[in-house]
Design a protein around this motif. Sequence first.
Motif, PDB file in Angstrom:
ATOM      1  N   GLY A   1      65.786  69.466  32.643  1.00 42.91           N
ATOM      2  CA  GLY A   1      64.859  69.410  31.521  1.00 42.91           C
ATOM      3  C   GLY A   1      65.501  70.279  30.446  1.00 42.91           C
TER       4      GLY A   1
ATOM      5  N   SER B   1      57.842  76.614  42.647  1.00 38.82           N
ATOM      6  CA  SER B   1      59.080  76.137  42.014  1.00 38.82           C
ATOM      7  C   SER B   1      60.052  77.287  41.781  1.00 38.82           C
ATOM      8  CB  SER B   1      58.784  75.444  40.678  1.00 38.82           C
ATOM      9  OG  SER B   1      58.607  76.405  39.653  1.00 38.82           O
TER      10      SER B   1
ATOM     11  N   GLN C   1      53.545  74.546  34.039  1.00 47.22           N
ATOM     12  CA  GLN C   1      54.154  75.238  35.178  1.00 47.22           C
ATOM     13  C   GLN C   1      54.726  76.607  34.781  1.00 47.22           C
ATOM     14  OE1 GLN C   1      52.559  72.951  37.285  1.00 47.22           O
ATOM     15  NE2 GLN C   1      54.116  73.860  38.572  1.00 47.22           N
TER      16      GLN C   1
ATOM     17  N   GLY D   1      60.985  71.997  42.945  1.00 50.68           N
ATOM     18  CA  GLY D   1      59.557  72.285  43.063  1.00 50.68           C
ATOM     19  C   GLY D   1      58.845  71.305  43.972  1.00 50.68           C
TER      20      GLY D   1
HETATM   21  C1  LIG Z   1      59.884  73.204  34.802  1.00 50.39           C
HETATM   22  C2  LIG Z   1      60.493  72.466  35.911  1.00 50.39           C
HETATM   23  C3  LIG Z   1      61.734  71.808  35.777  1.00 50.39           C
HETATM   24  C4  LIG Z   1      62.464  71.686  34.474  1.00 50.39           C
HETATM   25  O1  LIG Z   1      62.994  72.867  33.981  1.00 50.39           O
HETATM   26  P1  LIG Z   1      64.549  73.227  34.051  1.00 50.39           P
HETATM   27  O2  LIG Z   1      64.666  74.369  33.114  1.00 50.39           O
HETATM   28  O3  LIG Z   1      65.326  72.032  33.595  1.00 50.39           O
HETATM   29  O4  LIG Z   1      64.856  73.581  35.454  1.00 50.39           O
HETATM   30  C5  LIG Z   1      62.275  71.202  36.896  1.00 50.39           C
HETATM   31  N1  LIG Z   1      61.642  71.202  38.085  1.00 50.39           N
HETATM   32  C6  LIG Z   1      60.447  71.807  38.254  1.00 50.39           C
HETATM   33  C7  LIG Z   1      59.802  71.761  39.591  1.00 50.39           C
HETATM   34  C8  LIG Z   1      59.833  72.460  37.172  1.00 50.39           C
HETATM   35  O5  LIG Z   1      58.644  73.053  37.356  1.00 50.39           O
END
Ligand SMILES: *Cc1c(COP(=O)(O)O)cnc(C)c1O
Length: 385
Positions: A236, A88, A117, A371
């Motif tokens: 997120g 990711s 993650q 990711g």
């Molecule tokens: C952790 C994660 C996110 C969410 O985090 P953001 O800070 O909003 O980017 C999004 N996609 C993947 C694949 C993640 O592992």
Amino acid sequence: MALAEPSSSGRFGEFGGRYVPETLVPACLELERAFRSAWGDPSFRNELDGLLADYAGRPSPLTECHRLSEELGVRVLLKREDLNHTGSHKINNVLGQALLAKRMGKSRLVAETGAGQHGVASATAAALMGMECMVYMGEVDIQRQALNVFRMKLLGAEVVPALSGSRTLKDAVNEAMRDWVATVETTHYCLGSVMGPHPYPWMVREFHTVIGLEAREQCEKLLDGAVPDIVTACVGGGSNAIGIFSGFADTDAELVGVEPAGGAAVGRGVPGVVHGMKSYLMQDEFGQVQEAHSISAGLDYPGVGPEHSFLSSIGRARYEAVTDEQVIDAFQLLSRTEGIIPALEPAHALAWISRDREKLAGKTVLLNMSGRGDKDVGQMMEILG
Ligand SMILES: *Cc1c(COP(=O)(O)O)cnc(C)c1O
């Protein structure tokens, strides 16, 4: 407009700031000074660029989705952060922070994690640089994410259960901050998204601008100097979204963040203070922070980075919400048409394109594929049977 630096008090408009106890202020100030100096130092930048290339595998490609585009009637381009080491975009930020921590003379990283993650990425960077690593994780999440807990242990990290509150991500953040206050001489807090007190939202954004810089160049090459009509990403905390937005903020491309319907902080939240920042936040009628609910554990965060609240308030970016059912469809759609199994998080952005395809007909949309889906295949097998 390019994305600007926050004000000296760490604000993007009215959002952001540094709402921390007195005891944490010196640590935040030290970090801000160290980051500013490192970011302006070509030797730091060269070392980080080297790691991003030779360890993480950058630059990540831009993929044009011919079969998907035909099916949707929308031209879709993917920025392939799923092809990075550890699967990711998160590696961009943790390599930057771990290198900065070393430069500051720290020997230990602490991190929070929800789905695991960011914990895995932090443990990876710590192993690479020979640092100690302790990851705080809600007790409930530890039970739900056994495979990632094992990965972190393999990588030499210690996983500590957060036992307070709802025993999920927001409690893990609190405990990681508590650890940092008590051990700041030796420890850096490696925060996982564009949130928290200043300088984190700014610093984490800067570590992810590489996504937008690469994508801008790749798009201009593919589109004969033009940029896409729309740039979209899941949100997120908002780090992968701000990373790709940063490359197009000075163009007339529309910027669209996509949130889960059960965690739509920008869409449904109200301004509040949590985890050291002022931002949109999902709260109940008594001002208590609400739990977020999403099919994707990586988007289960009730708040959002302050710069997204700002971009929404000035109308430079807009935010859409999609349901779990729409995400499940999008997950299968990309797998079947392009041979790319996405993580459930970026499947949110695709779910929005697919749902609104009539409105988007004929447009070119760049989607940040934040990711890969390996981590979600087991869960989808249970859902789809
Ligand atoms: C952790 C994660 C996110 C969410 O985090 P953001 O800070 O909003 O980017 C999004 N996609 C993947 C694949 C993640 O592992």
